[in-house]
Design a protein around this motif. Structure first.
Motif, PDB file in Angstrom:
ATOM      1  N   GLY A   1       0.825  -1.213   0.000  1.00  0.00           N
ATOM      2  CA  GLY A   1       0.000   0.000   0.000  1.00  0.00           C
ATOM      3  C   GLY A   1       0.855   1.256   0.000  1.00  0.00           C
ATOM      4  N   ALA A   2       1.905   1.251   0.820  1.00  0.00           N
ATOM      5  CA  ALA A   2       2.806   2.404   0.878  1.00  0.00           C
ATOM      6  C   ALA A   2       3.582   2.559  -0.427  1.00  0.00           C
ATOM      7  CB  ALA A   2       3.762   2.249   2.054  1.00  0.00           C
ATOM      8  N   LEU A   3       4.001   1.451  -1.008  1.00  0.00           N
ATOM      9  CA  LEU A   3       4.731   1.525  -2.279  1.00  0.00           C
ATOM     10  C   LEU A   3       3.845   2.064  -3.397  1.00  0.00           C
ATOM     11  CD1 LEU A   3       6.767  -1.801  -2.116  1.00  0.00           C
ATOM     12  CD2 LEU A   3       7.653   0.532  -1.908  1.00  0.00           C
ATOM     13  N   LEU A   4       2.582   1.660  -3.416  1.00  0.00           N
ATOM     14  CA  LEU A   4       1.658   2.190  -4.427  1.00  0.00           C
ATOM     15  C   LEU A   4       1.446   3.677  -4.221  1.00  0.00           C
ATOM     16  CD1 LEU A   4      -0.246   1.879  -6.809  1.00  0.00           C
ATOM     17  CD2 LEU A   4      -2.027   1.138  -5.200  1.00  0.00           C
ATOM     18  N   ARG A   5       1.278   4.103  -2.987  1.00  0.00           N
ATOM     19  CA  ARG A   5       1.103   5.530  -2.707  1.00  0.00           C
ATOM     20  C   ARG A   5       2.304   6.325  -3.205  1.00  0.00           C
ATOM     21  NH1 ARG A   5      -2.044   8.676   0.267  1.00  0.00           N
ATOM     22  NH2 ARG A   5      -1.230  10.723   0.791  1.00  0.00           N
ATOM     23  N   TRP A   6       3.481   5.818  -2.945  1.00  0.00           N
ATOM     24  CA  TRP A   6       4.718   6.474  -3.361  1.00  0.00           C
ATOM     25  C   TRP A   6       4.783   6.569  -4.883  1.00  0.00           C
ATOM     26  CZ3 TRP A   6       9.617   3.507  -4.420  1.00  0.00           C
ATOM     27  CH2 TRP A   6      10.689   4.362  -4.658  1.00  0.00           C
ATOM     28  N   GLN A   7       4.381   5.511  -5.578  1.00  0.00           N
ATOM     29  CA  GLN A   7       4.424   5.504  -7.038  1.00  0.00           C
ATOM     30  C   GLN A   7       3.358   6.404  -7.666  1.00  0.00           C
ATOM     31  OE1 GLN A   7       6.776   4.106  -9.068  1.00  0.00           O
ATOM     32  NE2 GLN A   7       7.804   3.805  -7.112  1.00  0.00           N
ATOM     33  N   LEU A   8       2.210   6.538  -7.019  1.00  0.00           N
ATOM     34  CA  LEU A   8       1.152   7.381  -7.577  1.00  0.00           C
ATOM     35  C   LEU A   8       1.547   8.845  -7.608  1.00  0.00           C
ATOM     36  CD1 LEU A   8      -2.079   5.797  -6.069  1.00  0.00           C
ATOM     37  CD2 LEU A   8      -1.345   5.772  -8.450  1.00  0.00           C
TER      38      LEU A   8
ATOM     39  N   ALA B   1      -4.373   8.879  -4.434  1.00  0.00           N
ATOM     40  CA  ALA B   1      -4.118   7.757  -3.532  1.00  0.00           C
ATOM     41  C   ALA B   1      -5.218   7.649  -2.483  1.00  0.00           C
ATOM     42  CB  ALA B   1      -2.755   7.916  -2.859  1.00  0.00           C
ATOM     43  N   ASN B   2      -5.608   8.762  -1.903  1.00  0.00           N
ATOM     44  CA  ASN B   2      -6.658   8.746  -0.888  1.00  0.00           C
ATOM     45  C   ASN B   2      -7.997   8.284  -1.461  1.00  0.00           C
ATOM     46  OD1 ASN B   2      -4.957   9.552   1.157  1.00  0.00           O
ATOM     47  ND2 ASN B   2      -5.512  11.703   1.020  1.00  0.00           N
ATOM     48  N   MET B   3      -8.347   8.766  -2.636  1.00  0.00           N
ATOM     49  CA  MET B   3      -9.628   8.400  -3.235  1.00  0.00           C
ATOM     50  C   MET B   3      -9.629   6.928  -3.674  1.00  0.00           C
ATOM     51  SD  MET B   3     -11.585  11.011  -2.903  1.00  0.00           S
ATOM     52  CE  MET B   3     -10.749  11.525  -1.417  1.00  0.00           C
ATOM     53  N   LEU B   4      -8.529   6.464  -4.258  1.00  0.00           N
ATOM     54  CA  LEU B   4      -8.415   5.053  -4.642  1.00  0.00           C
ATOM     55  C   LEU B   4      -8.509   4.173  -3.396  1.00  0.00           C
ATOM     56  CD1 LEU B   4      -7.867   2.809  -6.691  1.00  0.00           C
ATOM     57  CD2 LEU B   4      -5.411   3.256  -6.387  1.00  0.00           C
ATOM     58  N   GLY B   5      -7.842   4.573  -2.330  1.00  0.00           N
ATOM     59  CA  GLY B   5      -7.903   3.820  -1.080  1.00  0.00           C
ATOM     60  C   GLY B   5      -9.309   3.755  -0.511  1.00  0.00           C
ATOM     61  N   CYS B   6     -10.054   4.830  -0.606  1.00  0.00           N
ATOM     62  CA  CYS B   6     -11.447   4.842  -0.123  1.00  0.00           C
ATOM     63  C   CYS B   6     -12.305   3.872  -0.923  1.00  0.00           C
ATOM     64  CB  CYS B   6     -12.029   6.248  -0.203  1.00  0.00           C
ATOM     65  SG  CYS B   6     -11.356   7.375   1.025  1.00  0.00           S
TER      66      CYS B   6
ATOM     67  N   PHE C   1      -3.173  -2.502   3.745  1.00  0.00           N
ATOM     68  CA  PHE C   1      -3.018  -1.911   2.414  1.00  0.00           C
ATOM     69  C   PHE C   1      -3.684  -0.545   2.297  1.00  0.00           C
ATOM     70  CE2 PHE C   1      -4.068  -1.234  -2.029  1.00  0.00           C
ATOM     71  CZ  PHE C   1      -2.847  -1.482  -2.638  1.00  0.00           C
ATOM     72  N   CYS C   2      -4.991  -0.498   2.578  1.00  0.00           N
ATOM     73  CA  CYS C   2      -5.710   0.780   2.434  1.00  0.00           C
ATOM     74  C   CYS C   2      -5.252   1.802   3.461  1.00  0.00           C
ATOM     75  CB  CYS C   2      -7.214   0.562   2.537  1.00  0.00           C
ATOM     76  SG  CYS C   2      -7.899  -0.356   1.135  1.00  0.00           S
ATOM     77  N   GLY C   3      -4.880   1.326   4.644  1.00  0.00           N
ATOM     78  CA  GLY C   3      -4.404   2.239   5.680  1.00  0.00           C
ATOM     79  C   GLY C   3      -3.117   2.945   5.304  1.00  0.00           C
ATOM     80  N   SER C   4      -2.219   2.248   4.602  1.00  0.00           N
ATOM     81  CA  SER C   4      -0.977   2.905   4.198  1.00  0.00           C
ATOM     82  C   SER C   4      -1.115   3.610   2.852  1.00  0.00           C
ATOM     83  CB  SER C   4       0.184   1.909   4.164  1.00  0.00           C
ATOM     84  OG  SER C   4      -0.014   0.941   3.167  1.00  0.00           O
TER      85      SER C   4
END
Length: 129
Positions: free
Chosen positions: A26-33, A39-44, A68-71
């Motif tokens: 989850g953190a790696l995806l956030r970093w790549q986005l 990232a926040n909307m996709l996670g929601c 995953f969603c939390g990070s």
């Protein structure tokens, strides 16, 4: 007298491993986005899908929902963006970011939950594991 269920160290470590196992990707995806709002909307949206399936699936909630969603989604980055906009005198932008994030986040969790319920109705009838 406590009415909390007894917990074991082995169970706690397993739960921690599930959360950590989801948090890293989850953190790696956030970093790549490289776009906090995306990232926040996709996670929601993903959290809504997970919630639709996780009521009887503790491991899924730990790994995908909390880990995953939390990070992938972070409250602190959202607050940092709001603070920076306010400090720059962008009151309108701050208000828009606040309202869009709150309304968009809630709407996307609801949409994700609906999608999750439609995609896997058989999971609601599956015994927990």
């Amino acid at each position: 007298m406590s009415t909390l269920p007894s917990r074991s160290l082995k169970g706690d470590l397993r739960d921690l491993a599930l959360v950590a196992g989801g948090a890293i990707p989850g953190a790696l995806l956030r970093w790549q986005l490289d776009a906090d709002v995306v990232a926040n909307m996709l996670g929601c949206l993903l959290l809504g899908v997970v919630l639709a399936q996780a009521s009887q699936r503790k491991r899924l909630m730990l790994w995908a929902g909390i880990g995953f969603c939390g990070s992938l989604t972070t409250f602190c980055t959202w607050m940092l963006d709001l603070t920076r906009a306010l400090q720059a005198g962008k009151t309108g932008e701050s208000a828009l970011l606040l309202l869009a994030s709150l309304a968009g986040g809630v709407a996307l969790v609801a949409l994700g939950h609906t999608i999750g319920m439609l995609l896997s109705p058989r999971l609601r009838d599956t015994p927990s594991r």
